[in-house]
Design an enzyme around this catalytic site. Structure first.
Site, mmCIF file in Angstrom:
data_model
loop_
_atom_site.group_PDB
_atom_site.id
_atom_site.type_symbol
_atom_site.label_atom_id
_atom_site.label_comp_id
_atom_site.label_asym_id
_atom_site.label_seq_id
_atom_site.Cartn_x
_atom_site.Cartn_y
_atom_site.Cartn_z
ATOM 1 N N GLU B 49 -2.840 -16.696 -2.557
ATOM 2 C CA GLU B 49 -2.970 -15.849 -1.379
ATOM 3 C C GLU B 49 -4.452 -15.681 -1.132
ATOM 4 O O GLU B 49 -5.161 -15.117 -1.957
ATOM 5 C CB GLU B 49 -2.369 -14.469 -1.671
ATOM 6 C CG GLU B 49 -1.115 -14.197 -0.910
ATOM 7 C CD GLU B 49 -0.590 -12.804 -1.233
ATOM 8 O OE1 GLU B 49 0.625 -12.682 -1.313
ATOM 9 O OE2 GLU B 49 -1.397 -11.890 -1.424
ATOM 10 N N GLU B 60 -6.157 -1.699 1.636
ATOM 11 C CA GLU B 60 -6.739 -2.092 0.351
ATOM 12 C C GLU B 60 -7.373 -0.892 -0.342
ATOM 13 O O GLU B 60 -7.913 -0.009 0.307
ATOM 14 C CB GLU B 60 -7.823 -3.170 0.535
ATOM 15 C CG GLU B 60 -7.489 -4.276 1.510
ATOM 16 C CD GLU B 60 -6.280 -5.103 1.121
ATOM 17 O OE1 GLU B 60 -5.826 -5.023 -0.044
ATOM 18 O OE2 GLU B 60 -5.770 -5.831 1.991
#
EC number: 4.2.1.20
Lengths: 407, 269
Positions: B49, B60
């Site tokens: 990924e 995040e």
């Protein structure tokens, strides 16, 4: 601006069921937050037309906020500018000193109905943080406010106010260290603590249903102003002027009069050091539609789709996005979006203080500076209502520093 | 059948767990990424990924946000990311690569142009964190048209009816976010993961990989026992951040060592 084009639009039918204003708005968030937004939407839809909820909101606005705020005829300033009659909607006289409290009262009521014990908020200039800390103190809720470290420096007075009110002020040091980064951090907190936390968003942006509910809570400004204008002058205003960061005070003033075709509307963005300088926040001059903070809207971004840093002397206006309803109103031509530079805003800050004895927030000073340009182009029988969204006390350090004075 | 489906099918047939590794393209500097990608595969990663740097990576945690900031310091763009995949494909035709990022860079690139360019570069799928299925619109059609999988997240807060709708839209695999919070958070509840995976398993034939909060071989093993695969990200990105300034080989060896450890744990199941 094209009145005939807008005459068939039913503004009350927006946003649509998915939270869209034309191509703007929507719900662009990580999967973790979808359920919380669904829950909020359901609660809001159930409560918004509930007379007992509305009665409680109105009661709080009357007895805690101090509404209705006056519509003040700025007679001396109108005479000085030699054009339209200028009326100021005095949101600066609200409890906590800005329009922000209207929305936090509304969202705090929603938090109460959802049974959440903790509220979070993001803030740029600190007014929304103060308003959130205020309602949290009143309701006995835990409160954390996210604020960019750059804004913490610029707005020390409001930071201290929040702390006195029992809120924890969290300094955000990522990215540009301003409002957009505070919003990222608040979203992260919300994703982590979604079970017990209500996120009080301060502007008419973010994922659906926030742009709608912030607009609805702020619409008290425009409803009052419309009626006050009719009562005081016997007619509707010819023009409305309000500053636009995220755009909550502007949409609050504009929305109830969008259907009044004769009323021209002006949203004033932060021109910073000038639109050619690159240091500004004119989303409608240089921005391109895109996706940030949960909605599709005009954004300051580079050709790679990265959000770029903005500048304004006013911490409340240097946001790279704008509420999605404004983007739509721009595209269909119902509202004119213009810009005012830091220097022009500072000049108006001083002038309004000297001429009317009213010290406007630097955000509101942008609206005042545009009034200065607009009023002389209009006739004496015409009326401008400008939103004085907040008072300037919080900006005294900024202005004094520009004058070389340390307080 | 897509490269992603082939990989997961092969693993299932062999009774193996799929290991997905996330790194950010251009972190800490652009010329490191390709070397790290090859090393990850050498040490046992099945799917890569590749994070597309974005200025506002809202989902995040601090570790991965810093990686985005490091990459953006070199102005790494979506185009640069496609170029890295194209380079990777010159010597690796088998390992699937999923781009993971946020909607705005893809939107600015243009949905059709992106799908075309990504397919040509050898990308296999796209995971857009802030693009739920209701808003995916024309992008989904473009990904389909160019043979790219559309990976979707399922969260602990996702209700059953919605999970069914997501599963119906997804291809490649389903990515279950194992905790409430952001990447790199540390409060993974294996029992909760077990219950939700049992629920998802009954509504879709797609493989399920689990990510967010998998920090070491022990957690990876516990979670992999319940799923088709695991995704590791922050632990690799943290190491890359620590080694900022080192050569590509040093960074590749260090991340490769972490992967080898987790691979061994998964293979012991």
């Amino acid at each position: 601006m094209n009145d005939s084009k807008t005459s068939t639009v039913d503004y009350s039918s927006f946003p649509d069921a998915k939270g869209h204003f034309g191509p703007y708005g929507g719900r662009f968030v990580s999967e973790t937050l979808i359920h919380a937004l669904d829950e909020l939407e359901t609660i809001y839809n159930n409560l918004k037309d509930d007379p007992s909820f509305q009665a409680e909101f109105d009661k709080d606005l009357a007895h805690y906020v101090g509404r209705p705020s006056p519509l003040y005829f700025a007679e001396r300033w109108s005479r000085e500018l030699g054009g339209a009659q200028i009326f100021l909607k005095r949101e600066d006289l609200n409890h906590t000193g800005a329009h922000k409290v209207n929305n936090t009262i509304g969202q705090a009521l929603l938090a109460k109905f959802t049974g959440k014990s903790r509220v979070i908020a993001e803030t740029g200039a600190g007014q929304h943080g103060v308003a959130t800390a205020t309602v949290a103190a009143r309701l006995g809720l835990k409160c954390r406010v996210y604020m960019g470290s750059e804004d913490i420096k610029r707005q020390a007075l409001n930071v201290y106010r929040m702390k006195l009110l029992g809120a924890e002020v969290f300094s955000v040091t990522s990215g540009s260290r301003t409002l957009k980064d505070a919003m990222n951090e608040a979203m992260r907190d919300w994703a982590t603590n979604v079970d017990d936390t209500f996120y009080i968003i301060g502007t008419a942006a973010g994922p659906h249903p926030y742009p709608q509910l912030v607009r609805d809570f702020q619409s008290i400004i425009g409803r009052e102003a419309r009626q006050q204008c009719l009562d005081q002058t016997g007619k509707l205003p010819d023009a409305l002027v309000a500053c636009v960061g995220g755009g909550s005070n502007a949409i609050g003033l504009f929305h109830p009069m969008l259907g009044d075709e004769s009323v021209k509307m002006y949203g004033v963005e932060a021109g910073g050091l000038g639109v050619e300088s690159g240091s500004h926040a004119t989303r409608f001059y240089q921005g391109v539609p895109g996706v940030l903070h949960g909605n599709r809207t005009y954004l300051m971004q580079d050709t790679n789709g990265q959000i770029i840093e903005t500048h304004s002397v006013s911490a409340g206006l240097d946001y790279p996005g704008v509420g999605p309803q404004h983007s739509w109103l721009h595209d269909i031509g119902r509202v004119n979006y213009v810009s005012i530079t830091d220097q022009e805003a500072l000049t108006s800050f001083r002038e309004l203080t000297l001429i009317e004895g009213i010290m406007p927030a630097l955000e509101s000073s942008h609206a005042m500076a545009y009034v200065k340009k607009l009023a002389p182009t209009m006739s004496k029988d015409q009326i401008i209502i400008a939103n004085l969204s907040g008072r300037g006390d919080k900006d005294i350090h900024t202005v004094a520093a520009i004058d070389g004075i340390t307080i | 059948m897509s490269r992603i489906s082939q990989q997961l099918g092969r693993a299932k047939a062999a009774g193996k767990k799929t290991l997905v590794a996330y790194i950010v393209n251009g972190d800490p500097v652009p010329d490191v990424t390709l070397t790290v990608m090859h090393k990850l595969v050498e040490k046992g990663v099945d799917i890569i990924e590749l994070g597309v740097p974005f200025s506002d990576p809202m989902a995040e945690g601090p570790v991965i946000q810093k990686a985005h900031e490091r990459a953006l310091a070199s102005n790494v763009s979506l185009t640069d990311t496609l170029n890295v995949v194209q380079e990777f494909r010159k010597t690796n035709a088998d390992t699937p690569v999923v781009l993971m990022g946020y909607a705005n860079p893809v939107e600015r690139f243009g949905y059709e142009a992106f799908a075309k360019a990504a397919s040509a570069a050898g990308v296999d799928g796209l995971l857009t964190v802030d693009l739920p299925f209701e808003e995916v619109g024309d992008l989904r059609a473009q990904l389909d048209a160019h043979g790219l999988d559309n990976i979707f997240l399922l969260a602990p807060t996702t209700r059953a009816e919605r999970a069914r709708q997501i599963a119906a839209q997804a291809s490649g695999f389903l990515y279950y976010v194992s905790l409430k919070g952001v990447t790199g958070a540390g409060h993974l509840d294996v029992e909760e993961v077990k219950n939700r995976l049992a629920e998802f398993g009954s509504m879709s034939n797609l493989p399920v990989c689990v990510g967010f909060g998998i920090k070491d071989a022990a957690t990876a093993k516990a979670v992999a026992a319940l799923a088709d695969g695991v995704v590791i990200g922050s632990v690799l990105v943290n190491k890359i951040g620590e080694l900022q300034g080192e050569t590509a080989e040093v960074i590749a060896d260090a991340t490769g060592a972490i992967v080898a450890d987790i691979r061994a744990a998964l293979d012991s199941l």
